[in-house]
Write an enzyme that holds these catalytic residues in place. Structure first.
Site, PDB file in Angstrom:
ATOM      1  N   SER A 195     -46.720 238.436  37.153  1.00 33.61           N
ATOM      2  CA  SER A 195     -45.272 238.256  37.027  1.00 33.61           C
ATOM      3  C   SER A 195     -44.547 239.576  37.212  1.00 33.61           C
ATOM      4  O   SER A 195     -45.115 240.653  36.987  1.00 33.61           O
ATOM      5  CB  SER A 195     -44.945 237.690  35.634  1.00 33.61           C
ATOM      6  OG  SER A 195     -43.550 237.667  35.405  1.00 33.61           O
ATOM      7  N   TYR A 208     -45.305 237.498  26.344  1.00 28.54           N
ATOM      8  CA  TYR A 208     -45.540 237.023  27.708  1.00 28.54           C
ATOM      9  C   TYR A 208     -45.747 238.201  28.652  1.00 28.54           C
ATOM     10  O   TYR A 208     -46.690 238.214  29.468  1.00 28.54           O
ATOM     11  CB  TYR A 208     -44.357 236.178  28.157  1.00 28.54           C
ATOM     12  CG  TYR A 208     -44.457 235.645  29.559  1.00 28.54           C
ATOM     13  CD1 TYR A 208     -45.227 234.526  29.845  1.00 28.54           C
ATOM     14  CD2 TYR A 208     -43.748 236.244  30.609  1.00 28.54           C
ATOM     15  CE1 TYR A 208     -45.305 234.015  31.143  1.00 28.54           C
ATOM     16  CE2 TYR A 208     -43.824 235.746  31.898  1.00 28.54           C
ATOM     17  CZ  TYR A 208     -44.595 234.633  32.161  1.00 28.54           C
ATOM     18  OH  TYR A 208     -44.667 234.146  33.452  1.00 28.54           O
TER      19      TYR A 208
END
Length: 303
Positions: A195, A208
């Site tokens: 990501s 995350y």
């Protein structure tokens, strides 16, 4: 005129700022993990736009988180490129898995459904075994499943959420690669989903972002370890992409309307826009590409 560009347009050039949905997103909320069919607008996974050309003919792929979002787009692209596909997903996501199966079976493509919670080690390993058995082997492993929950302050981040995020995003990668290695021959490809959060972390996605940094490191280290086996390992790093993650707590509800508009291209991405990168990394066209993290971020930097 629709804000969404017609991807079947005969025009030579498409303005990337207007290629997909550019309006504010309607404010909405679902319980995790969410159902894509209930989102407004429904994410574009390339159901109508992706056209294959046989680049993965005869390949056999397992995709985790393959029912919706980026995983769904990858499954559609792989199937239309000629691969047999198995997808892993949570049982509560059956509705999305069923619509994907219907779509691909109508197109005479092979898809196997493997429901289960891969936070459980045995479920992770069994998913790989079942995929290899049902498909008659395994050439491509796409480790894409993920969990994302926004928390504004570290004091409010519970041990339960911290554990669940790492158990979903990181642990299964180790177990599934271990289980898959006996099936993977030289020329096979492992692709993870990291990501932009690994490189430009948001303060509200602390746990995350930490898992996505771990995935980037895992990818690069594993690529070095498996190079002498002829197995390539790479990662795709999405930026803000419109998926069920966002409406199930991945973003605060008040941020949903303007989601993705802070990118240099001024909009959120759609899952369909990542599919061709996963195809490239699985195909022979990327035979000299390994240990790389390729960003698809709307202009944000991944280094």
């Amino acid at each position: 005129m629709s804000k969404k560009q017609d991807n079947n347009s005969t025009e030579t050039l498409v303005d990337p700022r207007k290629a997909y949905y550019t309006d504010d997103f309607p404010r909405q909320r679902q319980e995790a993990p969410g159902v894509e069919e209930k989102m407004t607008p429904k994410p574009d996974a390339g159901e109508r736009s992706y056209r294959g050309s046989g680049r993965l003919r005869g390949r056999k792929a397992l995709i985790t988180g393959g029912d919706s979002g980026i995983g769904r787009a990858v499954a559609i692209a792989y199937a239309r490129e000629g691969a047999d596909v198995a997808i892993g997903y949570l049982p509560s996501e059956q509705q999305d898995a069923d619509t994907l199966r219907t779509l691909l079976e109508e197109e005479k493509r092979r898809i196997e459904l493997l429901p289960g919670d891969i936070r459980d080690e045995e479920v992770s390993r069994e998913s790989v075994r079942r995929a290899a058995e049902k498909l008659g082997g395994l050439d491509i492993l796409v480790l894409n499943a993920g969990m994302q929950q926004a928390v504004k302050h570290i004091e409010d981040l519970t041990t339960e959420q911290l554990r669940r995020t790492f158990e979903t995003n990181v642990y299964p990668m180790f177990w599934m690669v271990q289980e898959a290695l006996p099936c993977l021959r030289p020329g096979a490809s492992i692709i993870t989903t990291s990501s932009i959060e690994a490189f430009e972390p948001s303060p509200i996605l602390l746990d995350y972002a930490a898992t996505k940094s771990a995935i980037a490191g895992f990818t690069r280290a594993l690529a070095k370890q498996l190079a002498d086996k002829g197995i390539r390992v790479n990662s795709v790093a999405p930026g803000p992409v419109w998926t069920a993650l966002q409406v199930t707590g991945g973003q605060p509800p008040e941020k949903i309307p303007e989601f993705g508009q802070s990118t240099p291209l001024g909009r959120a991405g759609q899952p369909a826009e990542l599919a061709s990168v996963y195809v490239f990394l699985a195909s022979e066209e990327s035979s000299f590409v390994s240990a790389q993290v390729i960003g698809v971020t709307g202009g944000r930097l991944t280094y």
